[in-house]
Write an enzyme that holds these catalytic residues in place. Structure first.
Site, mmCIF file in Angstrom:
data_model
loop_
_atom_site.group_PDB
_atom_site.id
_atom_site.type_symbol
_atom_site.label_atom_id
_atom_site.label_comp_id
_atom_site.label_asym_id
_atom_site.label_seq_id
_atom_site.Cartn_x
_atom_site.Cartn_y
_atom_site.Cartn_z
ATOM 1 N N CYS A 131 0.833 -1.207 0.000
ATOM 2 C CA CYS A 131 0.000 0.000 0.000
ATOM 3 C C CYS A 131 0.869 1.259 0.000
ATOM 4 O O CYS A 131 1.412 1.641 1.037
ATOM 5 C CB CYS A 131 -0.913 -0.023 1.225
ATOM 6 S SG CYS A 131 -1.919 1.458 1.350
ATOM 7 N N CYS A 134 -0.475 4.156 2.220
ATOM 8 C CA CYS A 134 -0.333 3.923 3.672
ATOM 9 C C CYS A 134 1.126 4.090 4.098
ATOM 10 O O CYS A 134 1.411 4.687 5.127
ATOM 11 C CB CYS A 134 -0.754 2.513 4.069
ATOM 12 S SG CYS A 134 -2.181 1.866 3.247
ATOM 13 N N ASP A 135 2.060 3.538 3.320
ATOM 14 C CA ASP A 135 3.450 3.421 3.783
ATOM 15 C C ASP A 135 4.443 4.318 3.047
ATOM 16 O O ASP A 135 5.613 4.379 3.441
ATOM 17 C CB ASP A 135 3.922 1.952 3.633
ATOM 18 C CG ASP A 135 3.061 1.007 4.466
ATOM 19 O OD1 ASP A 135 2.526 1.462 5.486
ATOM 20 O OD2 ASP A 135 2.940 -0.164 4.084
#
Ligand code: NAP
Length: 307
Positions: A131, A134-135
């Site tokens: 992701c 997200c990261d």
């Protein structure tokens, strides 16, 4: 008793809830994780008609707020199975409860496909991610690679190129599934390098990923890349095994249904990426949600099941 239980709070499930509520049906949405499904991880949506740009998070939040404002109940419970009774009532069992309903819409979406490499699971969260939104921030100013040739990989690489020093886009062919316009935009970025006809053969590093070995499928040449992060975007796999007794699955695990979203069981419908189809897009998930909800509403109106 519910009129319609919708399993999954992604784009298809929440669209179904909006249509079911607007038709005056009692609708509960059951979701194992968080609302929004896969689109919540998309940094920028550019292909939903009528909306020029929106983040996946804002889009999903808008859907959630629209469904709840219309009176849909959304509960965060994992569904474990569905029991059918001879009177037509369906009992949807979750980890903590059960719901009796006239109709069910399976909108379970799909989950990320792993590459299947040695130590992939162990290094997930330590340099390996599925992701980018997200990261990605963890890799600001660093060097990363994205693996895949679909819309997700190209969008992830574009997003990461604005944060990272260098982005390698690794794809096993030289043709892309992703929209051509997005591939061209990505090619124009100075800090993005395409490595085509190549697969990743090894993950390197002790506790944290430090590099990868790449294998060129055309000339069999192997090369090593030093990277800080690897974003795997090689597609999705469905997770419908809990419903195999009420809906027929194809060999890949997708729920068999046509454009009418009907499964083999009367009163059980399916919508979105979890069903057999050729195009899996935000628009087709929303469209399936509407079709399945309206079919479920007319099933509720015609059935003999008493409330
Ligand atoms: P996808 O379109 O299925 O693409 C997966 C990519 O991974 C393909 O390029 C495939 O290569 C490659 N791949 C698969 N297995 C692999 C393996 N074992 N090793 C190496 N490469 C592998 O998946 P996606 O990009 O996640 O998209 C899923 C669906 O969501 C698609 O329908 C997509 O259009 C849609 N989507 C839409 C949007 C949007 O509308 N904004 C955004 C994201 C996703 P091959 O091409 O060689 O098979």
């Amino acid at each position: 008793m519910e009129d319609i239980v919708i399993i999954g709070a992604g784009t298809a499930g929440l669209s179904a809830a909006i249509y079911a509520r607007r038709a005056g049906k009692k609708a509960v949405v059951l979701e194992a994780m968080t609302y929004g499904g896969q689109i919540i991880n998309t940094p920028d949506i550019e292909n939903y008609p009528g909306i020029k740009h929106i983040s996946g998070f804002d889009f999903a939040t808008g859907l959630y707020e629209q469904a709840t404002a219309l009176g849909a109940e959304i509960k965060f419970e994992k569904v474990t199975g569905i029991k059918l009774s001879s009177d037509g009532i369906k009992t949807v069992k979750t980890s903590s409860s059960e719901y009796k309903t006239k109709a069910v819409i399976l909108a379970t979406g799909a989950k990320n496909r792993p590459l299947g490499l040695d130590r992939e699971e162990e290094l997930t969260g330590s340099g390996v991610s599925y992701c980018a939104t997200c990261d990605g921030a963890f890799y600001k100013g660093k060097t990363v690679a994205v693996n895949g040739g679909g819309n997700t990989a190209i969008e992830d690489a574009a997003f990461l190129s604005s944060l990272c020093k260098k982005v390698y886009l690794i794809h096993r062919r030289d043709k892309f599934r992703a929209d051509a316009a997005d591939v061209e935009k990505l090619k124009a970025k100075e800090n993005v390098e395409f490595i085509l006809d190549s697969t990743i053969s090894r993950l390197e590093g002790d506790d944290t990923l430090t590099g990868i070995e790449i294998h060129n499928v055309k000339n069999a040449v192997k090369q090593h890349l030093d990277i800080d992060g690897l974003f795997i975007a090689v597609g999705q796999i469905p997770d419908n095994s809990a419903f195999a007794d009420v809906a027929e699955l194809d060999e890949k695990g997708y729920i068999k249904a046509g454009e009418d979203c009907r499964t083999k069981t009367p009163g059980i419908f399916t919508a979105g990426d979890c069903r057999t189809k050729t195009v899996r897009q935000l628009t087709t998930a929303a469209s399936d949600g509407a079709v399945a909800a309206l079919a479920a509403c007319s099933y509720c109106d015609s059935t003999e099941i008493n409330s």
